[in-house]
Write a protein that holds these residues in place. Structure first.
Motif, PDB file in Angstrom:
ATOM      1  N   THR A  47      -5.437  11.270   9.319  1.00  0.00           N
ATOM      2  CA  THR A  47      -6.313  11.678  10.442  1.00  0.00           C
ATOM      3  C   THR A  47      -7.830  11.294  10.323  1.00  0.00           C
ATOM      4  O   THR A  47      -8.229  10.293  11.144  1.00  0.00           O
ATOM      5  CB  THR A  47      -5.999  13.062  10.979  1.00  0.00           C
ATOM      6  N   ASP A  48      -8.317  11.734   9.239  1.00  0.00           N
ATOM      7  CA  ASP A  48      -9.640  11.444   9.129  1.00  0.00           C
ATOM      8  C   ASP A  48      -9.805   9.829   8.697  1.00  0.00           C
ATOM      9  O   ASP A  48     -10.755   9.166   9.130  1.00  0.00           O
ATOM     10  CB  ASP A  48     -10.377  12.435   8.184  1.00  0.00           C
ATOM     11  N   LEU A  49      -9.155   9.381   7.985  1.00  0.00           N
ATOM     12  CA  LEU A  49      -9.090   7.972   7.384  1.00  0.00           C
ATOM     13  C   LEU A  49      -9.135   7.139   8.719  1.00  0.00           C
ATOM     14  O   LEU A  49      -9.805   6.128   8.562  1.00  0.00           O
ATOM     15  CB  LEU A  49      -8.000   7.847   6.459  1.00  0.00           C
ATOM     16  N   ILE A  50      -8.144   7.309   9.504  1.00  0.00           N
ATOM     17  CA  ILE A  50      -7.915   6.364  10.545  1.00  0.00           C
ATOM     18  C   ILE A  50      -8.993   6.348  11.813  1.00  0.00           C
ATOM     19  O   ILE A  50      -9.343   5.503  12.479  1.00  0.00           O
ATOM     20  CB  ILE A  50      -6.814   6.386  11.308  1.00  0.00           C
ATOM     21  N   LYS A  51     -10.001   7.515  11.617  1.00  0.00           N
ATOM     22  CA  LYS A  51     -11.221   7.536  12.384  1.00  0.00           C
ATOM     23  C   LYS A  51     -12.420   6.878  12.133  1.00  0.00           C
ATOM     24  O   LYS A  51     -13.086   6.610  12.737  1.00  0.00           O
ATOM     25  CB  LYS A  51     -11.570   9.126  12.688  1.00  0.00           C
ATOM     26  N   GLU A  52     -12.321   6.634  10.784  1.00  0.00           N
ATOM     27  CA  GLU A  52     -13.776   5.616  10.369  1.00  0.00           C
ATOM     28  C   GLU A  52     -13.624   4.426  10.686  1.00  0.00           C
ATOM     29  O   GLU A  52     -12.582   3.705  11.079  1.00  0.00           O
ATOM     30  CB  GLU A  52     -13.644   5.902   8.633  1.00  0.00           C
ATOM     31  N   ASP A  53     -14.634   3.783  10.709  1.00  0.00           N
ATOM     32  CA  ASP A  53     -14.896   2.401  11.536  1.00  0.00           C
ATOM     33  C   ASP A  53     -14.686   1.392   9.972  1.00  0.00           C
ATOM     34  O   ASP A  53     -15.645   0.760   9.523  1.00  0.00           O
ATOM     35  CB  ASP A  53     -16.280   2.250  11.883  1.00  0.00           C
ATOM     36  N   ASN A  54     -13.390   1.418   9.740  1.00  0.00           N
ATOM     37  CA  ASN A  54     -13.199   0.211   8.515  1.00  0.00           C
ATOM     38  C   ASN A  54     -11.641  -0.070   8.902  1.00  0.00           C
ATOM     39  O   ASN A  54     -11.214  -0.059   9.976  1.00  0.00           O
ATOM     40  CB  ASN A  54     -13.346   0.870   7.208  1.00  0.00           C
ATOM     41  N   ILE A  55     -11.167  -0.654   7.991  1.00  0.00           N
ATOM     42  CA  ILE A  55     -10.101  -1.515   8.071  1.00  0.00           C
ATOM     43  C   ILE A  55      -8.673  -0.610   8.461  1.00  0.00           C
ATOM     44  O   ILE A  55      -7.737  -0.892   9.022  1.00  0.00           O
ATOM     45  CB  ILE A  55      -9.329  -2.189   6.653  1.00  0.00           C
ATOM     46  N   PHE A  56      -8.833   0.906   7.999  1.00  0.00           N
ATOM     47  CA  PHE A  56      -7.780   1.541   8.360  1.00  0.00           C
ATOM     48  C   PHE A  56      -7.965   2.274   9.898  1.00  0.00           C
ATOM     49  O   PHE A  56      -6.967   2.576  10.421  1.00  0.00           O
ATOM     50  CB  PHE A  56      -7.878   3.231   7.539  1.00  0.00           C
ATOM     51  N   LYS A  57      -8.970   1.623  10.479  1.00  0.00           N
ATOM     52  CA  LYS A  57      -8.880   2.025  12.054  1.00  0.00           C
ATOM     53  C   LYS A  57      -7.780   1.593  12.706  1.00  0.00           C
ATOM     54  O   LYS A  57      -7.311   1.971  13.651  1.00  0.00           O
ATOM     55  CB  LYS A  57     -10.194   1.696  12.640  1.00  0.00           C
ATOM     56  N   GLN A  58      -7.210   0.591  12.261  1.00  0.00           N
ATOM     57  CA  GLN A  58      -6.018  -0.361  12.820  1.00  0.00           C
ATOM     58  C   GLN A  58      -4.795   0.648  12.885  1.00  0.00           C
ATOM     59  O   GLN A  58      -3.950   0.370  13.622  1.00  0.00           O
ATOM     60  CB  GLN A  58      -5.808  -1.781  11.946  1.00  0.00           C
ATOM     61  N   LEU A  59      -5.000   1.491  11.971  1.00  0.00           N
ATOM     62  CA  LEU A  59      -3.679   2.328  11.939  1.00  0.00           C
ATOM     63  C   LEU A  59      -3.689   3.579  13.088  1.00  0.00           C
ATOM     64  O   LEU A  59      -2.683   4.167  13.118  1.00  0.00           O
ATOM     65  CB  LEU A  59      -3.725   3.205  10.303  1.00  0.00           C
ATOM     66  N   GLU A 102       4.485  -0.419  -5.981  1.00  0.00           N
ATOM     67  CA  GLU A 102       4.245   1.059  -6.038  1.00  0.00           C
ATOM     68  C   GLU A 102       3.430   1.679  -5.452  1.00  0.00           C
ATOM     69  O   GLU A 102       2.508   2.756  -5.999  1.00  0.00           O
ATOM     70  CB  GLU A 102       4.213   1.471  -7.702  1.00  0.00           C
ATOM     71  N   THR A 103       2.760   1.369  -4.186  1.00  0.00           N
ATOM     72  CA  THR A 103       2.011   2.278  -3.040  1.00  0.00           C
ATOM     73  C   THR A 103       2.271   2.031  -1.769  1.00  0.00           C
ATOM     74  O   THR A 103       3.144   1.270  -1.574  1.00  0.00           O
ATOM     75  CB  THR A 103       0.575   1.695  -3.739  1.00  0.00           C
ATOM     76  N   VAL A 104       1.692   2.707  -0.942  1.00  0.00           N
ATOM     77  CA  VAL A 104       2.037   2.656   0.523  1.00  0.00           C
ATOM     78  C   VAL A 104       1.031   1.439   1.077  1.00  0.00           C
ATOM     79  O   VAL A 104      -0.083   1.420   0.680  1.00  0.00           O
ATOM     80  CB  VAL A 104       1.433   4.085   1.188  1.00  0.00           C
ATOM     81  N   VAL A 105       1.817   0.560   1.919  1.00  0.00           N
ATOM     82  CA  VAL A 105       1.166  -0.596   2.475  1.00  0.00           C
ATOM     83  C   VAL A 105       1.776  -0.683   3.966  1.00  0.00           C
ATOM     84  O   VAL A 105       2.668  -0.151   4.151  1.00  0.00           O
ATOM     85  CB  VAL A 105       1.475  -2.071   1.748  1.00  0.00           C
ATOM     86  N   TRP A 106       1.107  -1.235   4.782  1.00  0.00           N
ATOM     87  CA  TRP A 106       1.307  -1.332   5.999  1.00  0.00           C
ATOM     88  C   TRP A 106       1.543  -3.030   6.474  1.00  0.00           C
ATOM     89  O   TRP A 106       2.230  -3.319   7.190  1.00  0.00           O
ATOM     90  CB  TRP A 106       0.411  -0.643   7.089  1.00  0.00           C
ATOM     91  N   ASN A 107       0.538  -3.850   5.926  1.00  0.00           N
ATOM     92  CA  ASN A 107       0.663  -5.208   6.171  1.00  0.00           C
ATOM     93  C   ASN A 107       0.030  -5.756   4.985  1.00  0.00           C
ATOM     94  O   ASN A 107      -0.065  -5.295   4.009  1.00  0.00           O
ATOM     95  CB  ASN A 107       0.246  -5.541   7.495  1.00  0.00           C
ATOM     96  N   ASP A 108       0.036  -7.072   5.256  1.00  0.00           N
ATOM     97  CA  ASP A 108      -0.705  -7.787   4.164  1.00  0.00           C
ATOM     98  C   ASP A 108      -2.300  -7.353   3.808  1.00  0.00           C
ATOM     99  O   ASP A 108      -2.563  -7.839   2.652  1.00  0.00           O
ATOM    100  CB  ASP A 108      -0.837  -9.401   4.434  1.00  0.00           C
ATOM    101  N   ILE A 109      -2.919  -6.711   4.386  1.00  0.00           N
ATOM    102  CA  ILE A 109      -4.157  -6.308   3.971  1.00  0.00           C
ATOM    103  C   ILE A 109      -4.544  -4.870   3.989  1.00  0.00           C
ATOM    104  O   ILE A 109      -5.464  -4.461   3.660  1.00  0.00           O
ATOM    105  CB  ILE A 109      -5.164  -6.833   5.206  1.00  0.00           C
ATOM    106  N   ILE A 110      -3.555  -4.052   4.509  1.00  0.00           N
ATOM    107  CA  ILE A 110      -3.779  -2.470   4.580  1.00  0.00           C
ATOM    108  C   ILE A 110      -2.971  -1.941   3.477  1.00  0.00           C
ATOM    109  O   ILE A 110      -1.712  -1.882   3.619  1.00  0.00           O
ATOM    110  CB  ILE A 110      -3.664  -1.781   5.807  1.00  0.00           C
TER     111      ILE A 110
END
Length: 93
Positions: A45-57, A71-79
């Motif tokens: 929740t806090d991560l996606i509120k920040e004004d950075n790449i994670f805001k897309q989430l 071996e980690t969590v990804v969403w697309n080619d950049i996150i």
């Protein structure tokens, strides 16, 4: 202090860990299983509120596409999120 590839870091080195399973929820949490066998929950929740790449989430349909790659969590080619960060910032189930 410790050194890796000529770079000196403060503190103790983080335990090498990888993510083996992930499930994203409708309330922006990640249920995680690590290479240590531990199961934890990370609240993004806090991560996606920040004004950075994670805001897309903030888009829940994108957030729920979380999967494991390298071996980690990804969403697309950049996150993606480092497994050590997830391990350190999540709480044990």
């Amino acid at each position: 202090m410790y050194e890796i590839n000529g770079i000196t870091y403060g503190g103790a080195p983080l335990k090498p860990v990888s993510v083996k399973k992930v499930k994203a929820t409708d309330d922006y949490k990640l249920f995680l299983e690590f290479s240590t066998g531990e199961q934890k929950i990370y609240d993004a929740t806090d991560l996606i509120k920040e004004d950075n790449i994670f805001k897309q989430l903030n888009d829940i349909s994108l957030f729920k596409q979380a999967h494991i790659d390298y071996e980690t969590v990804v969403w697309n080619d950049i996150i993606n999120i480092a497994p050590e960060f997830l391990y350190d910032k999540s709480i044990e189930i």
